[in-house]
Enzyme design. Structure first.
Site, PDB file in Angstrom:
ATOM      1  N   HIS A  55      -4.986   7.696  57.047  1.00 58.82           N
ATOM      2  CA  HIS A  55      -5.695   8.652  57.889  1.00 58.82           C
ATOM      3  C   HIS A  55      -4.802   9.083  59.045  1.00 58.82           C
ATOM      4  O   HIS A  55      -4.165   8.235  59.651  1.00 58.82           O
ATOM      5  CB  HIS A  55      -6.976   8.032  58.446  1.00 58.82           C
ATOM      6  N   ALA A  96       8.848  22.778  33.179  1.00 52.66           N
ATOM      7  CA  ALA A  96      10.098  22.023  33.259  1.00 52.66           C
ATOM      8  C   ALA A  96       9.855  20.529  33.041  1.00 52.66           C
ATOM      9  O   ALA A  96      10.622  19.860  32.338  1.00 52.66           O
ATOM     10  CB  ALA A  96      10.751  22.262  34.611  1.00 52.66           C
ATOM     11  N   VAL A 107       1.147  32.347  36.337  1.00 51.93           N
ATOM     12  CA  VAL A 107       1.833  31.577  37.377  1.00 51.93           C
ATOM     13  C   VAL A 107       2.977  32.386  37.994  1.00 51.93           C
ATOM     14  O   VAL A 107       3.063  32.539  39.217  1.00 51.93           O
ATOM     15  CB  VAL A 107       2.401  30.265  36.779  1.00 51.93           C
ATOM     16  N   ILE A 108       3.842  32.948  37.133  1.00 54.75           N
ATOM     17  CA  ILE A 108       5.051  33.625  37.629  1.00 54.75           C
ATOM     18  C   ILE A 108       4.669  34.883  38.400  1.00 54.75           C
ATOM     19  O   ILE A 108       5.184  35.140  39.496  1.00 54.75           O
ATOM     20  CB  ILE A 108       6.021  33.937  36.459  1.00 54.75           C
ATOM     21  N   GLY A 160       4.504  36.547  30.021  1.00 54.29           N
ATOM     22  CA  GLY A 160       4.783  35.401  29.157  1.00 54.29           C
ATOM     23  C   GLY A 160       6.250  35.342  28.763  1.00 54.29           C
ATOM     24  O   GLY A 160       7.048  36.211  29.122  1.00 54.29           O
ATOM     25  N   ARG A 161       6.587  34.293  28.035  1.00 49.48           N
ATOM     26  CA  ARG A 161       7.972  34.066  27.648  1.00 49.48           C
ATOM     27  C   ARG A 161       8.042  33.734  26.161  1.00 49.48           C
ATOM     28  O   ARG A 161       7.064  33.263  25.589  1.00 49.48           O
ATOM     29  CB  ARG A 161       8.567  32.917  28.492  1.00 49.48           C
ATOM     30  N   LYS A 221      10.838  28.677  44.320  1.00 48.71           N
ATOM     31  CA  LYS A 221      10.308  27.841  45.411  1.00 48.71           C
ATOM     32  C   LYS A 221      11.107  28.044  46.702  1.00 48.71           C
ATOM     33  O   LYS A 221      10.551  27.963  47.802  1.00 48.71           O
ATOM     34  CB  LYS A 221      10.302  26.358  45.017  1.00 48.71           C
ATOM     35  N   GLY A 249       0.600  41.116  34.878  1.00 52.51           N
ATOM     36  CA  GLY A 249       0.395  39.722  34.464  1.00 52.51           C
ATOM     37  C   GLY A 249       0.091  38.852  35.662  1.00 52.51           C
ATOM     38  O   GLY A 249       0.912  38.737  36.579  1.00 52.51           O
TER      39      GLY A 249
HETATM   40  C1  FAD Z   1      10.003  32.389  37.766  1.00 54.23           C
HETATM   41  C2  FAD Z   1       9.722  31.088  37.066  1.00 54.23           C
HETATM   42  C3  FAD Z   1       9.205  30.038  37.797  1.00 54.23           C
HETATM   43  C4  FAD Z   1       8.944  28.832  37.172  1.00 54.23           C
HETATM   44  N1  FAD Z   1       8.432  27.815  37.927  1.00 54.23           N
HETATM   45  C5  FAD Z   1       8.164  26.646  37.336  1.00 54.23           C
HETATM   46  C6  FAD Z   1       7.681  25.563  38.103  1.00 54.23           C
HETATM   47  O1  FAD Z   1       7.478  25.689  39.314  1.00 54.23           O
HETATM   48  N2  FAD Z   1       7.442  24.394  37.487  1.00 54.23           N
HETATM   49  C7  FAD Z   1       7.651  24.233  36.135  1.00 54.23           C
HETATM   50  O2  FAD Z   1       7.405  23.151  35.617  1.00 54.23           O
HETATM   51  N3  FAD Z   1       8.123  25.234  35.377  1.00 54.23           N
HETATM   52  C8  FAD Z   1       8.389  26.433  35.946  1.00 54.23           C
HETATM   53  N4  FAD Z   1       8.907  27.440  35.199  1.00 54.23           N
HETATM   54  C9  FAD Z   1       9.146  27.194  33.748  1.00 54.23           C
HETATM   55  C10 FAD Z   1      10.452  26.403  33.539  1.00 54.23           C
HETATM   56  O3  FAD Z   1      11.517  27.122  34.120  1.00 54.23           O
HETATM   57  C11 FAD Z   1      10.694  26.177  32.056  1.00 54.23           C
HETATM   58  O4  FAD Z   1       9.568  25.580  31.477  1.00 54.23           O
HETATM   59  C12 FAD Z   1      11.904  25.255  31.866  1.00 54.23           C
HETATM   60  O5  FAD Z   1      13.062  25.830  32.417  1.00 54.23           O
HETATM   61  C13 FAD Z   1      12.132  24.976  30.378  1.00 54.23           C
HETATM   62  O6  FAD Z   1      13.227  24.130  30.256  1.00 54.23           O
HETATM   63  P1  FAD Z   1      14.127  24.116  28.945  1.00 54.23           P
HETATM   64  O7  FAD Z   1      15.175  23.090  29.183  1.00 54.23           O
HETATM   65  O8  FAD Z   1      13.284  23.990  27.750  1.00 54.23           O
HETATM   66  O9  FAD Z   1      14.784  25.586  28.841  1.00 54.23           O
HETATM   67  P2  FAD Z   1      15.627  26.456  29.865  1.00 54.23           P
HETATM   68  O10 FAD Z   1      15.430  26.040  31.252  1.00 54.23           O
HETATM   69  O11 FAD Z   1      15.344  27.865  29.502  1.00 54.23           O
HETATM   70  O12 FAD Z   1      17.140  26.105  29.507  1.00 54.23           O
HETATM   71  C14 FAD Z   1      17.725  26.443  28.291  1.00 54.23           C
HETATM   72  C15 FAD Z   1      19.230  26.556  28.501  1.00 54.23           C
HETATM   73  O13 FAD Z   1      19.850  26.665  27.221  1.00 54.23           O
HETATM   74  C16 FAD Z   1      20.803  27.719  27.267  1.00 54.23           C
HETATM   75  N5  FAD Z   1      20.997  28.196  25.888  1.00 54.23           N
HETATM   76  C17 FAD Z   1      20.142  28.884  25.104  1.00 54.23           C
HETATM   77  N6  FAD Z   1      20.670  29.058  23.872  1.00 54.23           N
HETATM   78  C18 FAD Z   1      21.884  28.440  23.889  1.00 54.23           C
HETATM   79  C19 FAD Z   1      22.893  28.244  22.919  1.00 54.23           C
HETATM   80  N7  FAD Z   1      22.764  28.681  21.673  1.00 54.23           N
HETATM   81  N8  FAD Z   1      24.024  27.589  23.292  1.00 54.23           N
HETATM   82  C20 FAD Z   1      24.176  27.110  24.565  1.00 54.23           C
HETATM   83  N9  FAD Z   1      23.230  27.254  25.525  1.00 54.23           N
HETATM   84  C21 FAD Z   1      22.116  27.898  25.163  1.00 54.23           C
HETATM   85  C22 FAD Z   1      20.159  28.731  28.194  1.00 54.23           C
HETATM   86  O14 FAD Z   1      21.108  29.673  28.676  1.00 54.23           O
HETATM   87  C23 FAD Z   1      19.633  27.808  29.276  1.00 54.23           C
HETATM   88  O15 FAD Z   1      20.643  27.479  30.189  1.00 54.23           O
HETATM   89  C24 FAD Z   1       9.207  28.663  35.779  1.00 54.23           C
HETATM   90  C25 FAD Z   1       9.752  29.708  35.051  1.00 54.23           C
HETATM   91  C26 FAD Z   1      10.012  30.907  35.677  1.00 54.23           C
HETATM   92  C27 FAD Z   1      10.609  32.013  34.866  1.00 54.23           C
END
Ligand code: FAD
Length: 475
Positions: A454, A330, A193-194, A281-282, A58, A190
């Site tokens: 408005h 997120a 969104v990304i 995808g992820r 962003k 792809g």
């Molecule tokens: C380019 C891009 C843009 C995006 N834009 C948006 C958006 O605008 N709005 C939105 O809602 N979503 C967006 N997303 C998706 C969003 O980033 C994810 O859905 C969100 O970050 C998921 O959150 P999470 O906490 O599940 O995992 P993550 O954010 O992936 O966090 C997981 C954390 O755990 C850590 N970790 C993993 N394994 C271990 C371990 N064994 N020990 C310690 N730490 C560990 C990782 O290093 C990381 O820091 C975007 C994603 C990308 C790639």
């Protein structure tokens, strides 16, 4: 000697850090472990979202939009610009500073809420009498025991078979946010969104962008009418989008990448680009967790298997966010984090999957909540639709941004709102009203009867609600 906690959260992304804060607010002695490193090797909590996802994308979308406005739209306002220039290093530096502010903010929030933070990789060791032993491998090794464990380890980008990310030529979202100079030719595989967000950033900054998509439909999950409008707008801006392609090879040379593919007609094609972003995808990230040490069950896609309440197969082990089923967003991860902390406290934490908003931060923005028209048709649900174009909205005209529309879908009999779809300016902000309305089971008439300021873009929302009853006032 192990340190004992009521709750240990593994992963400090939006799911994990929010779960840890909520658990601490509820009176639990809480730890959060996260392994993300900044460029100096220090902690950088916030996960994908903060470091290489939502926040930096962003920041760059905003910078590139300013540039685009100065180049193409200021003149319409009578503002002349001479000597307009671009400093990609400064732009990337600003983005990095925004990321750091967020990293530091999370560390501050941990302190404020008395969450113990451990920087390193968290892995299961074994089940113990008091819960689970977790090893932290970081700058220092630590042994922790938690009565409850919340797995929030997120996801990683999926690579195209035979085309590993080198982050120089073949880029994941990480490399796509760090391209040091605007590439002349950029390929994006792809059109999710990304891909669209990253493609938009570099197109606005001057790259010639081609998006290749395997599916025959553009943005298949989006309401068809909205997706068509967005496709029209992106094409007009110069984004080349090819649908229904079949990629056969990606070859990375010294300074460029060649993609060989068949187009929708089956004709052989090649695309030569300076950089290629792969955004197909992820995948859930469970490597490093040592799930096998305690028998934590994964599903067939490698995600942690959970029920509707984020419970895993192990007692007192929970999992949330991208590492489990459901949309990789997120705010979905955050809501699950709060709900799990509250369930641990014996409360009734709740996530309503029907009212999770989706946003694509392109220009025009796309945002929606609830069901699309094609989903309602497939389900055989009787509905009424109402649309209102931004072209007829005074604030949009004043902004100089009249692309798109607001669309309401409501039950044919009860008038309950079933879905709201927006393509246009500030759709990301406008969608919140629809989310609140749907959460409270409002009817389209409820929105139509509410006084909206408005001139504001939100009047288009009210007018689209009026359109459901075929009584728009301004169109
Ligand atoms: C380019 C891009 C843009 C995006 N834009 C948006 C958006 O605008 N709005 C939105 O809602 N979503 C967006 N997303 C998706 C969003 O980033 C994810 O859905 C969100 O970050 C998921 O959150 P999470 O906490 O599940 O995992 P993550 O954010 O992936 O966090 C997981 C954390 O755990 C850590 N970790 C993993 N394994 C271990 C371990 N064994 N020990 C310690 N730490 C560990 C990782 O290093 C990381 O820091 C975007 C994603 C990308 C790639």
């Amino acid at each position: 000697m192990s340190k004992s906690f009521d709750v240990i959260v593994i992963g400090g992304g939006p799911g994990g850090y929010i779960a840890a804060i909520r658990a601490a607010q509820l009176g639990f002695n809480t730890a959060c472990i996260d392994d993300w490193k900044n460029d100096k090797g220090g902690p950088a909590p916030g996960g994908t979202c903060t470091n290489v996802g939502c926040i930096p994308s962003k920041a760059l979308l905003q910078s590139s939009e300013h540039y685009d406005h100065a180049k193409l739209h200021f003149a319409d306002h009578g503002i002349g610009v001479t000597g307009l220039s671009l400093d990609p290093a400064k732009m990337l530096g600003r983005k990095d500073a925004v990321v750091k502010q967020n990293n530091d903010g999370i560390l501050y929030l941990f302190k404020k809420n008395k969450v113990s933070f451990f920087h390193g990789l968290g892995s299961f060791v074994k089940a113990t009498d008091g819960g689970y032993e977790i090893k932290v491998s970081g700058t220092a090794e630590e042994s922790l025991v938690g009565k409850h464990v919340i797995v929030a380890t997120g996801s990683s980008p999926r690579a195209l078979p035979g085309a590993a990310f080198d982050e120089e030529n073949i880029l994941s979202n990480d490399g796509a946010l760090r391209i040091p100079a605007v590439p002349k030719r950029l390929g994006v595989i792809g059109s999710g969104v990304i891909g669209l967000e990253m493609g938009s950033v570099w197109r606005r900054l001057g790259a010639d962008v081609t998006v290749l998509e395997a599916l025959p439909t553009f943005l298949g999950a989006v309401d068809e009418q909205i997706a068509k409008e967005a496709h029209k707008a992106f094409t007009k801006q110069g984004l080349k989008i090819e649908l229904g392609v079949n990629i056969s090879e990606v070859k990375s040379g010294k300074k460029d990448v060649t993609v060989t593919y068949a187009n929708a007609k089956g004709e052989a094609q090649t695309l030569e680009v300076d950089k290629l972003i792969v955004s197909i995808g992820r995948v859930a990230r469970t490597s490093g967790l040592a799930s096998e040490a305690v028998g934590l069950k994964l599903d067939e896609r490698g995600a942690v298997a959970v029920d509707g309440e984020c419970k895993t197969n192990l007692p007192n082990v929970w999992a949330i966010g991208d590492v489990v089923r459901g949309p990789m967003l997120a705010h979905k991860a955050e809501e699950e984090g709060v709900a799990v902390a509250e369930r641990i406290a014996g409360q009734h934490g709740h996530v309503n999957f029907n009212t999770i908003p989706w946003v694509i931060y392109t220009s025009p923005e796309i945002a929606w909540v609830g069901q699309t028209e094609q989903q309602l048709k497939a389900a055989g649900r009787a509905y009424k639709a109402g649309t209102f174009p931004f072209l007829a909205n005074g604030r949009a005209r004043a902004l100089g941004d009249t692309t798109g529309m607001v669309k309401f879908l409501a039950d044919a009999t009860s008038d309950e709102i079933l879905g709201v779809h927006i393509v246009g300016p500030m759709a990301s902000e406008l969608i919140s009203e629809a989310v609140v309305a749907m959460e409270f089971k409002a009817s389209a008439e409820d929105i139509a009867r509410i006084c909206h300021a408005h001139p504001s873009l939100s009047e288009a929302t009210k007018e689209a609600a009026l359109a459901v009853d075929k009584r728009t006032l301004n169109f």
